[in-house]
Design a protein around this motif. Structure first.
Motif, short mmCIF file in Angstrom:
data_model
loop_
_atom_site.label_atom_id
_atom_site.label_comp_id
_atom_site.label_asym_id
_atom_site.label_seq_id
_atom_site.Cartn_x
_atom_site.Cartn_y
_atom_site.Cartn_z
N ILE A 1 0.84 -1.19 0.00
CA ILE A 1 0.00 0.00 0.00
C ILE A 1 0.88 1.25 0.00
N GLU A 2 0.63 2.13 -0.95
CA GLU A 2 1.42 3.36 -1.06
C GLU A 2 1.28 4.18 0.22
N ALA A 3 2.35 4.85 0.58
CA ALA A 3 2.39 5.66 1.81
C ALA A 3 1.27 6.69 1.83
N SER A 4 0.92 7.26 0.69
CA SER A 4 -0.11 8.31 0.64
C SER A 4 -1.49 7.79 1.05
N ARG A 5 -1.73 6.52 0.90
CA ARG A 5 -3.04 5.96 1.24
C ARG A 5 -3.25 5.76 2.74
N TRP A 6 -2.18 5.74 3.50
CA TRP A 6 -2.29 5.44 4.93
C TRP A 6 -3.03 6.53 5.70
N ASN A 7 -3.09 7.73 5.16
CA ASN A 7 -3.79 8.82 5.85
C ASN A 7 -5.02 9.30 5.09
N ARG A 8 -5.46 8.55 4.10
CA ARG A 8 -6.67 8.89 3.36
C ARG A 8 -7.88 8.35 4.12
N SER A 9 -8.92 9.18 4.23
CA SER A 9 -10.09 8.81 5.01
C SER A 9 -10.99 7.81 4.28
N PHE A 10 -11.66 6.98 5.07
CA PHE A 10 -12.71 6.09 4.60
C PHE A 10 -13.67 5.90 5.76
N PHE A 11 -14.79 5.26 5.51
CA PHE A 11 -15.80 5.06 6.55
C PHE A 11 -16.06 3.58 6.76
N ILE A 12 -16.24 3.21 8.02
CA ILE A 12 -16.83 1.94 8.39
C ILE A 12 -18.10 2.33 9.14
N GLY A 13 -19.24 2.10 8.48
CA GLY A 13 -20.49 2.61 9.03
C GLY A 13 -20.43 4.12 9.04
N GLN A 14 -20.64 4.70 10.21
CA GLN A 14 -20.59 6.16 10.35
C GLN A 14 -19.24 6.65 10.87
N THR A 15 -18.32 5.72 11.08
CA THR A 15 -17.02 6.06 11.67
C THR A 15 -16.00 6.36 10.58
N GLU A 16 -15.43 7.56 10.64
CA GLU A 16 -14.38 7.94 9.70
C GLU A 16 -13.03 7.51 10.26
N LEU A 17 -12.27 6.83 9.42
CA LEU A 17 -10.96 6.32 9.82
C LEU A 17 -9.95 6.57 8.71
N THR A 18 -8.69 6.36 9.04
CA THR A 18 -7.63 6.23 8.04
C THR A 18 -7.07 4.83 8.22
N LEU A 19 -6.32 4.38 7.26
CA LEU A 19 -5.68 3.07 7.40
C LEU A 19 -4.78 3.06 8.63
N SER A 20 -4.08 4.16 8.86
CA SER A 20 -3.21 4.24 10.04
C SER A 20 -4.00 4.11 11.33
N SER A 21 -5.12 4.82 11.44
CA SER A 21 -5.90 4.73 12.67
C SER A 21 -6.58 3.37 12.82
N TYR A 22 -6.99 2.79 11.70
CA TYR A 22 -7.61 1.46 11.72
C TYR A 22 -6.60 0.44 12.27
N PHE A 23 -5.39 0.43 11.72
CA PHE A 23 -4.39 -0.52 12.17
C PHE A 23 -3.90 -0.20 13.58
#
Length: 157
Positions: free
Chosen positions: A112-134
């Motif tokens: 996974i490219e470094a730039s994607r680790w801080n890009r936001s996504f949602f699980i349900g109503q919760t906004e996360l980044t890959l970094s925060s998820y892991f």
């Protein structure tokens, strides 16, 4: 503080070494509950496997597809099944299953490219980044690693 990709990768690499080191614990340590009402080391290690598989197969490739992410499996179903499996299989099988799926997950994470680790996504109503998820997953790993370390005899700590 959010962990970066390198810190996350380092943690996952460390868990491989740490779980491999559990081949050295006695069979009694491996199979006995770590405390009253708690799982054994075998059951704890086994329960990581289906969660890593879920992340690897059902979440990791879906984070940026702008579609709702699949619901997580029911923890009250999956964890008892993985604990039951650990009670029936050899220690080497449990450790090998953990190492195989965690290694595969680690290899995919490294791609996974470094730039994607801080890009936001949602699980349900919760906004996360890959970094925060892991980071949440790492906190879960560390919780169980501490439980195991505390349960082992002092000479093994």
């Amino acid at each position: 503080m959010t962990l970066n990709k390198e810190s996350i990768i380092d943690h996952y690499e460390h868990t491989l070494e740490w779980v491999q080191s559990l081949t050295e614990v006695t069979d009694q340590e491996w199979r006995s509950a770590i405390a009253d009402g708690k799982w054994s080391i075998a059951e704890i290690i086994s329960h990581f496997v289906p969660w890593d598989e879920f992340i690897l197969h059902d979440r990791l490739k879906e984070f940026w597809n702008n579609r709702p992410l699949p619901q997580a499996p029911d923890v009250h179903e999956m964890n008892p099944l993985s604990a039951e499996r650990a009670r029936k299989e050899e220690r080497s099988e449990t450790i090998e299953r953990f190492i195989a799926v965690r290694t595969e997950l680690l290899q995919e994470m490294k791609k996974i490219e470094a730039s994607r680790w801080n890009r936001s996504f949602f699980i349900g109503q919760t906004e996360l980044t890959l970094s925060s998820y892991f980071q949440g997953l790492i906190e879960h790993d560390i919780h169980h690693m501490k439980q195991i370390k505390d349960a082992l005899s002092p000479e093994r700590q």
